[in-house]
Scaffold this motif. Structure first.
Motif, PDB file in Angstrom:
ATOM      1  N   GLY A  13       0.792  -1.221   0.000  1.00 41.83           N
ATOM      2  CA  GLY A  13       0.000   0.000   0.000  1.00 41.83           C
ATOM      3  C   GLY A  13       0.825   1.272   0.000  1.00 41.83           C
ATOM      4  N   THR A  14       2.158   1.132  -0.004  1.00 37.93           N
ATOM      5  CA  THR A  14       3.020   2.315  -0.056  1.00 37.93           C
ATOM      6  C   THR A  14       3.802   2.299  -1.366  1.00 37.93           C
ATOM      7  N   ARG A 115      -8.455  -0.812   3.366  1.00 39.66           N
ATOM      8  CA  ARG A 115      -8.519  -1.787   2.287  1.00 39.66           C
ATOM      9  C   ARG A 115      -8.191  -1.106   0.971  1.00 39.66           C
ATOM     10  N   MET A 116      -7.296  -1.713   0.216  1.00 39.14           N
ATOM     11  CA  MET A 116      -6.828  -1.073  -1.002  1.00 39.14           C
ATOM     12  C   MET A 116      -7.680  -1.466  -2.199  1.00 39.14           C
ATOM     13  N   THR A 117      -7.980  -0.472  -3.018  1.00 37.72           N
ATOM     14  CA  THR A 117      -8.635  -0.683  -4.298  1.00 37.72           C
ATOM     15  C   THR A 117      -7.934   0.217  -5.306  1.00 37.72           C
ATOM     16  N   LEU A 295     -13.826   5.414 -10.633  1.00 37.20           N
ATOM     17  CA  LEU A 295     -12.860   5.632  -9.565  1.00 37.20           C
ATOM     18  C   LEU A 295     -13.554   6.141  -8.321  1.00 37.20           C
ATOM     19  N   ARG A 296     -12.849   6.089  -7.205  1.00 32.69           N
ATOM     20  CA  ARG A 296     -13.364   6.701  -5.980  1.00 32.69           C
ATOM     21  C   ARG A 296     -13.291   8.220  -6.131  1.00 32.69           C
ATOM     22  N   ASP A 325      -3.248  12.615  -4.424  1.00 38.58           N
ATOM     23  CA  ASP A 325      -2.444  12.484  -5.639  1.00 38.58           C
ATOM     24  C   ASP A 325      -2.700  11.185  -6.400  1.00 38.58           C
ATOM     25  N   VAL A 326      -3.355  10.199  -5.794  1.00 37.15           N
ATOM     26  CA  VAL A 326      -3.456   8.872  -6.410  1.00 37.15           C
ATOM     27  C   VAL A 326      -4.568   8.820  -7.455  1.00 37.15           C
ATOM     28  N   VAL A 327      -5.775   9.188  -7.076  1.00 39.14           N
ATOM     29  CA  VAL A 327      -6.906   9.068  -8.000  1.00 39.14           C
ATOM     30  C   VAL A 327      -6.723   9.977  -9.205  1.00 39.14           C
TER      31      VAL A 327
END
Length: 417
Positions: A13-14, A115-117, A295-296, A325-327
């Protein structure tokens, strides 16, 4: 790779940021900073490690269970899961010396063990933008305008993003006049539950709202009434259930008027299901999503007029948002909008042999003193390899120095632009 070699990978997750990754991150952060500058926000920062009590609240928020926290020298510490409490703490520390309203922003790394998605990791960088000390919805309008200014800078077309807006105040007024008339104190944990609607579905939300062993304990009929109301996407329909003189309704109407002036009204829609999962929100709340719904949330925020006071400071109206920064990088990648960024070299300086290295050093030093990004080739590769690497690195020029050039104090310059 076996389990014993797992320490050679970043924790799940990192992320590691290699040069090409960091160039993209820096490019995105530059856009964050430029929009903030144009909207007159000042940059601040805070420790990534805070006292855990800053984030632990009693409304059943998921974020509390997702803390990376630890005990050290009798202190309960945590990696921050979000920036807003840290910025609120900073305001409290200097409350008597600050001139309000404040326009602050920060770009910091946050940590949540969740929880990762796709688009969700356990660490992310976040652009937080806050207006503290302004009670009117002019603050929310300014914040929403800044978000759309960023989308426009990144090249996203108007139809790529939709923003959904609601008011916690309107929801609270409506429910306290109905199903929460006898138990107004459960409104905050109720919001935490209904924020899960898209994630777990209506029936599961009803079950949690009506759980006899839970904090909220509505009847199943009342729980279904609450969930049914969340389907409202027309502000005038919501107005029919609002009490007379509703401030939440008035704020929403005023917000849409201001967004019309900013030229972004047609990109924002009312949606009663938007409540945000953090208990401290008190008024307008908003979230931006990719229009395709793949996407979220790209970003979200709202008004939190009681947080500073709850943390021990003075009563202070405030509003802000967090933009991860991810989405946004996932969305930009899907649309082919992430740039291919080279190293940005201006020049590569190459000595044909060690005899010419002193002359190459003098040349590269002059270039650097002029403010140019200049790479001095180390070792003794062939010129063909040097030219290939220079071109791959985006260099504009290659300065080659052999015996004749060194003797005359010059270089052969090949233009690669």
């Amino acid at each position: 790779m076996g389990r014993k070699d797992g320490h050679l990978q970043p924790p799940r997750g990192t992320r590691d940021f290699y040069p090409e990754d960091l160039r993209i991150r820096s490019w995105l952060f530059e856009h964050f900073r430029e929009v903030a500058r144009r909207f007159a926000f000042e940059e601040v920062d805070a420790p990534v490690v805070e006292h855990a009590d800053l984030f632990i609240r009693k409304a059943g928020e998921e974020i509390v269970d997702q803390l990376y926290h630890f005990e050290l020298h009798d202190r309960h510490l945590a990696l921050r899961p979000e920036l807003t409490p840290s910025l609120s703490r900073m305001v409290i520390a200097r409350a008597g010396a600050l001139r309000f309203p404040l326009r602050w922003f920060a770009i910091g790394q946050n940590w949540r063990y969740e929880r990762m998605t796709r688009g969700r990791k356990r660490e992310h960088y976040q652009w937080n933008v806050e207006i503290l000390g302004e009670p009117s919805v002019a603050a929310e309008a300014e914040l929403i305008a800044a978000i759309f200014a960023l989308f426009d800078r990144l090249g996203l077309p108007n139809d790529a993003i939709r923003m959904r807006v609601n008011s916690r105040a309107l929801l609270e007024e409506t429910l306290r006049g109905g199903v929460l008339r006898e138990r107004p104190e459960v409104f905050e944990p109720l919001c935490v539950v209904i924020d899960k609607l898209d994630k777990i579905g209506a029936d599961a939300v009803v079950a949690q709202l009506s759980d006899a062993g839970g904090d909220i304990r509505l009847s199943e009929a009342d729980a279904r009434e609450v969930v049914a109301g969340l389907a409202t996407t027309d502000l005038e329909d919501a107005a029919k259930r609002a009490p007379e003189g509703s401030q939440g309704l008035a704020d929403l109407r005023r917000l849409f008027e201001l967004l019309e002036a900013y030229g972004v009204r047609d990109r924002v829609a009312f949606d009663a299901s938007v409540v945000r999962g953090l208990a401290y929100y008190t008024g307008i709340v908003f979230e931006a999503f990719d229009a395709a719904g793949e996407l979220r949330a790209v970003c979200g925020g709202g008004r939190y007029d009681r947080l500073v006071e709850q943390l021990g400071g003075p009563a202070l109206p405030a509003a802000g948002f967090g933009f991860g920064d991810v989405v946004i990088q996932e969305l930009l990648a899907d649309r082919g909008l992430l740039p291919e960024l080279s190293r940005g070299l201006d020049a590569v300086v190459y000595a044909f042999s060690e005899d010419e290295r002193p002359a190459a050093i003098r040349a590269v030093t002059r270039l650097r003193e002029q403010g140019r990004a200049a790479d001095l080739v180390l070792g003794s590769p062939r010129l063909k390899r040097v030219l290939q690497d220079a071109d791959r690195g985006g260099a504009r020029e290659v300065w080659a120095i052999g015996p004749d050039e060194a003797a005359r104090g010059v270089a052969r310059v090949r233009d690669l632009a």
